[in-house]
Motif scaffolding. Structure first.
Motif, PDB file in Angstrom:
ATOM      1  N   GLU A 108       0.832  -1.205   0.000  1.00  0.00           N
ATOM      2  CA  GLU A 108       0.000   0.000   0.000  1.00  0.00           C
ATOM      3  C   GLU A 108       0.870   1.260   0.000  1.00  0.00           C
ATOM      4  OE1 GLU A 108      -3.882  -1.778   2.422  1.00  0.00           O
ATOM      5  OE2 GLU A 108      -2.257  -0.803   3.535  1.00  0.00           O
ATOM      6  N   PHE A 109       1.962   1.228   0.745  1.00  0.00           N
ATOM      7  CA  PHE A 109       2.885   2.355   0.797  1.00  0.00           C
ATOM      8  C   PHE A 109       3.500   2.614  -0.584  1.00  0.00           C
ATOM      9  CE2 PHE A 109       7.387   3.708   1.628  1.00  0.00           C
ATOM     10  CZ  PHE A 109       7.104   5.002   2.031  1.00  0.00           C
ATOM     11  N   ASN A 110       3.980   1.577  -1.233  1.00  0.00           N
ATOM     12  CA  ASN A 110       4.579   1.725  -2.564  1.00  0.00           C
ATOM     13  C   ASN A 110       3.557   2.239  -3.572  1.00  0.00           C
ATOM     14  OD1 ASN A 110       7.150   0.914  -1.718  1.00  0.00           O
ATOM     15  ND2 ASN A 110       6.604  -1.229  -1.962  1.00  0.00           N
ATOM     16  N   GLU A 111       2.318   1.782  -3.481  1.00  0.00           N
ATOM     17  CA  GLU A 111       1.260   2.272  -4.373  1.00  0.00           C
ATOM     18  C   GLU A 111       0.937   3.736  -4.097  1.00  0.00           C
ATOM     19  OE1 GLU A 111      -0.012   1.091  -7.204  1.00  0.00           O
ATOM     20  OE2 GLU A 111       1.530  -0.422  -6.872  1.00  0.00           O
ATOM     21  N   ALA A 112       0.989   4.138  -2.832  1.00  0.00           N
ATOM     22  CA  ALA A 112       0.753   5.546  -2.482  1.00  0.00           C
ATOM     23  C   ALA A 112       1.829   6.431  -3.114  1.00  0.00           C
ATOM     24  CB  ALA A 112       0.724   5.730  -0.966  1.00  0.00           C
ATOM     25  N   LEU A 113       3.070   5.971  -3.108  1.00  0.00           N
ATOM     26  CA  LEU A 113       4.156   6.721  -3.753  1.00  0.00           C
ATOM     27  C   LEU A 113       3.943   6.785  -5.262  1.00  0.00           C
ATOM     28  CD1 LEU A 113       7.128   5.175  -1.747  1.00  0.00           C
ATOM     29  CD2 LEU A 113       6.329   7.542  -1.569  1.00  0.00           C
ATOM     30  N   ARG A 114       3.578   5.657  -5.853  1.00  0.00           N
ATOM     31  CA  ARG A 114       3.349   5.617  -7.301  1.00  0.00           C
ATOM     32  C   ARG A 114       2.183   6.514  -7.708  1.00  0.00           C
ATOM     33  NH1 ARG A 114       4.311  -0.309  -6.500  1.00  0.00           N
ATOM     34  NH2 ARG A 114       6.435  -0.666  -7.280  1.00  0.00           N
ATOM     35  N   SER A 115       1.174   6.600  -6.854  1.00  0.00           N
ATOM     36  CA  SER A 115       0.003   7.423  -7.177  1.00  0.00           C
ATOM     37  C   SER A 115       0.362   8.914  -7.245  1.00  0.00           C
ATOM     38  CB  SER A 115      -1.115   7.199  -6.159  1.00  0.00           C
ATOM     39  OG  SER A 115      -0.822   7.832  -4.924  1.00  0.00           O
ATOM     40  N   LYS A 116       1.529   9.270  -6.723  1.00  0.00           N
ATOM     41  CA  LYS A 116       2.002  10.653  -6.761  1.00  0.00           C
ATOM     42  C   LYS A 116       2.916  10.885  -7.966  1.00  0.00           C
ATOM     43  CE  LYS A 116       1.435  11.097  -1.815  1.00  0.00           C
ATOM     44  NZ  LYS A 116       0.122  11.689  -2.000  1.00  0.00           N
ATOM     45  N   GLY A 117       2.944   9.916  -8.892  1.00  0.00           N
ATOM     46  CA  GLY A 117       3.717  10.061 -10.120  1.00  0.00           C
ATOM     47  C   GLY A 117       5.180   9.690 -10.000  1.00  0.00           C
ATOM     48  N   ILE A 118       5.536   8.926  -8.975  1.00  0.00           N
ATOM     49  CA  ILE A 118       6.932   8.548  -8.738  1.00  0.00           C
ATOM     50  C   ILE A 118       7.175   7.131  -9.247  1.00  0.00           C
ATOM     51  CG2 ILE A 118       8.687   8.188  -6.949  1.00  0.00           C
ATOM     52  CD1 ILE A 118       7.763  11.127  -7.252  1.00  0.00           C
ATOM     53  N   VAL A 119       8.307   6.931  -9.914  1.00  0.00           N
ATOM     54  CA  VAL A 119       8.738   5.579 -10.288  1.00  0.00           C
ATOM     55  C   VAL A 119       9.266   4.915  -9.022  1.00  0.00           C
ATOM     56  CG1 VAL A 119      10.421   4.239 -11.606  1.00  0.00           C
ATOM     57  CG2 VAL A 119       9.284   6.215 -12.653  1.00  0.00           C
ATOM     58  N   VAL A 120       8.701   3.740  -8.688  1.00  0.00           N
ATOM     59  CA  VAL A 120       9.107   3.022  -7.480  1.00  0.00           C
ATOM     60  C   VAL A 120       9.551   1.615  -7.861  1.00  0.00           C
ATOM     61  CG1 VAL A 120       8.399   2.147  -5.222  1.00  0.00           C
ATOM     62  CG2 VAL A 120       7.476   4.332  -6.057  1.00  0.00           C
ATOM     63  N   GLU A 121      10.786   1.307  -7.549  1.00  0.00           N
ATOM     64  CA  GLU A 121      11.318  -0.045  -7.689  1.00  0.00           C
ATOM     65  C   GLU A 121      11.386  -0.639  -6.288  1.00  0.00           C
ATOM     66  OE1 GLU A 121      12.729  -1.768 -10.541  1.00  0.00           O
ATOM     67  OE2 GLU A 121      11.631  -0.257 -11.686  1.00  0.00           O
ATOM     68  N   THR A 122      11.309  -1.962  -6.192  1.00  0.00           N
ATOM     69  CA  THR A 122      11.318  -2.610  -4.885  1.00  0.00           C
ATOM     70  C   THR A 122      12.233  -3.824  -4.880  1.00  0.00           C
ATOM     71  OG1 THR A 122       9.494  -4.123  -5.362  1.00  0.00           O
ATOM     72  CG2 THR A 122       8.905  -1.943  -4.490  1.00  0.00           C
ATOM     73  N   GLY A 123      12.495  -4.270  -3.672  1.00  0.00           N
ATOM     74  CA  GLY A 123      13.151  -5.544  -3.488  1.00  0.00           C
ATOM     75  C   GLY A 123      12.084  -6.634  -3.474  1.00  0.00           C
ATOM     76  N   THR A 124      12.423  -7.781  -2.915  1.00  0.00           N
ATOM     77  CA  THR A 124      11.488  -8.893  -2.790  1.00  0.00           C
ATOM     78  C   THR A 124      11.169  -9.069  -1.316  1.00  0.00           C
ATOM     79  OG1 THR A 124      12.449  -9.940  -4.732  1.00  0.00           O
ATOM     80  CG2 THR A 124      11.109 -11.334  -3.284  1.00  0.00           C
ATOM     81  N   PHE A 125       9.906  -8.846  -0.953  1.00  0.00           N
ATOM     82  CA  PHE A 125       9.500  -8.906   0.449  1.00  0.00           C
ATOM     83  C   PHE A 125       9.885 -10.261   1.056  1.00  0.00           C
ATOM     84  CE2 PHE A 125       6.678  -9.735   3.962  1.00  0.00           C
ATOM     85  CZ  PHE A 125       6.641  -8.523   4.620  1.00  0.00           C
ATOM     86  N   GLY A 126      10.530 -10.216   2.209  1.00  0.00           N
ATOM     87  CA  GLY A 126      10.868 -11.419   2.959  1.00  0.00           C
ATOM     88  C   GLY A 126      12.117 -12.139   2.482  1.00  0.00           C
ATOM     89  N   ALA A 127      12.717 -11.697   1.388  1.00  0.00           N
ATOM     90  CA  ALA A 127      13.911 -12.357   0.862  1.00  0.00           C
ATOM     91  C   ALA A 127      15.165 -11.777   1.497  1.00  0.00           C
ATOM     92  CB  ALA A 127      13.974 -12.183  -0.658  1.00  0.00           C
ATOM     93  N   MET A 128      16.244 -12.545   1.444  1.00  0.00           N
ATOM     94  CA  MET A 128      17.558 -12.037   1.815  1.00  0.00           C
ATOM     95  C   MET A 128      18.040 -11.230   0.615  1.00  0.00           C
ATOM     96  SD  MET A 128      19.803 -11.845   4.148  1.00  0.00           S
ATOM     97  CE  MET A 128      19.869 -13.201   5.286  1.00  0.00           C
ATOM     98  N   MET A 129      18.291  -9.935   0.831  1.00  0.00           N
ATOM     99  CA  MET A 129      18.603  -9.036  -0.276  1.00  0.00           C
ATOM    100  C   MET A 129      19.961  -8.380  -0.071  1.00  0.00           C
ATOM    101  SD  MET A 129      14.899  -7.163  -0.733  1.00  0.00           S
ATOM    102  CE  MET A 129      14.408  -7.157   1.000  1.00  0.00           C
TER     103      MET A 129
END
Length: 145
Positions: A108-129
């Motif tokens: 939901e947080f990442n979608e809120a950022l995207r809704s403001k016109g921002i490109v958002v890349e993410t890691g993989t939730f719960g993975a060792m990164m």
């Protein structure tokens, strides 16, 4: 909700040696979710992050926001931000939200950022990164809702 924000020249996140998220100039966010976080917390921090004036103008003053300079975000879920180290030698993570709740709020947080016109890349939730970044400044802030 707790976010460690770093102004970055570039950043990437890899899982098992494969890049799963990558940005150029912008912000790298380490995002911690706790039990009480709501959509109100998400909206507050998304709005704050997108409009924080932490990028330099032509005179070298922090006058521009991420939105002003068309920056990108690399968002990494980080439950360890709620590690309590006051007792003993091993952190206690009881204040971090359970994975099913944390995943929902993180998305939901990442979608809120995207809704403001921002490109958002993410890691993989719960993975060792593995997170790599070039900190710009360095500028690092801790935000809480």
């Amino acid at each position: 909700m707790r976010v460690v924000l770093q102004r970055t020249k570039q950043a990437s996140v890899s899982v098992d040696g494969e890049i799963v998220g990558q940005i150029d100039k912008g912000l790298t966010l380490l995002v911690g979710i706790t039990h009480e976080d709501t959509l109100k917390d998400i909206q507050y921090l998304a709005e704050k992050i997108v409009h924080l004036r932490i990028f330099e103008d032509a005179e070298g003053k922090m006058n521009h926001s991420l939105k002003d300079m068309d920056g990108q975000i690399l968002s990494i879920s980080q439950f360890t931000l709620y590690g309590d180290t006051r007792k003993g030698r091993r952190p206690n993570f009881m204040d971090a939200a359970k994975p099913d709740v944390a995943l929902l709020r993180y998305e939901e947080f990442n979608e809120a950022l995207r809704s403001k016109g921002i490109v958002v890349e993410t890691g993989t939730f719960g993975a060792m990164m593995d997170v790599s970044l070039v900190n710009d400044g360095p500028v690092t802030l801790i935000l809480e809702s």
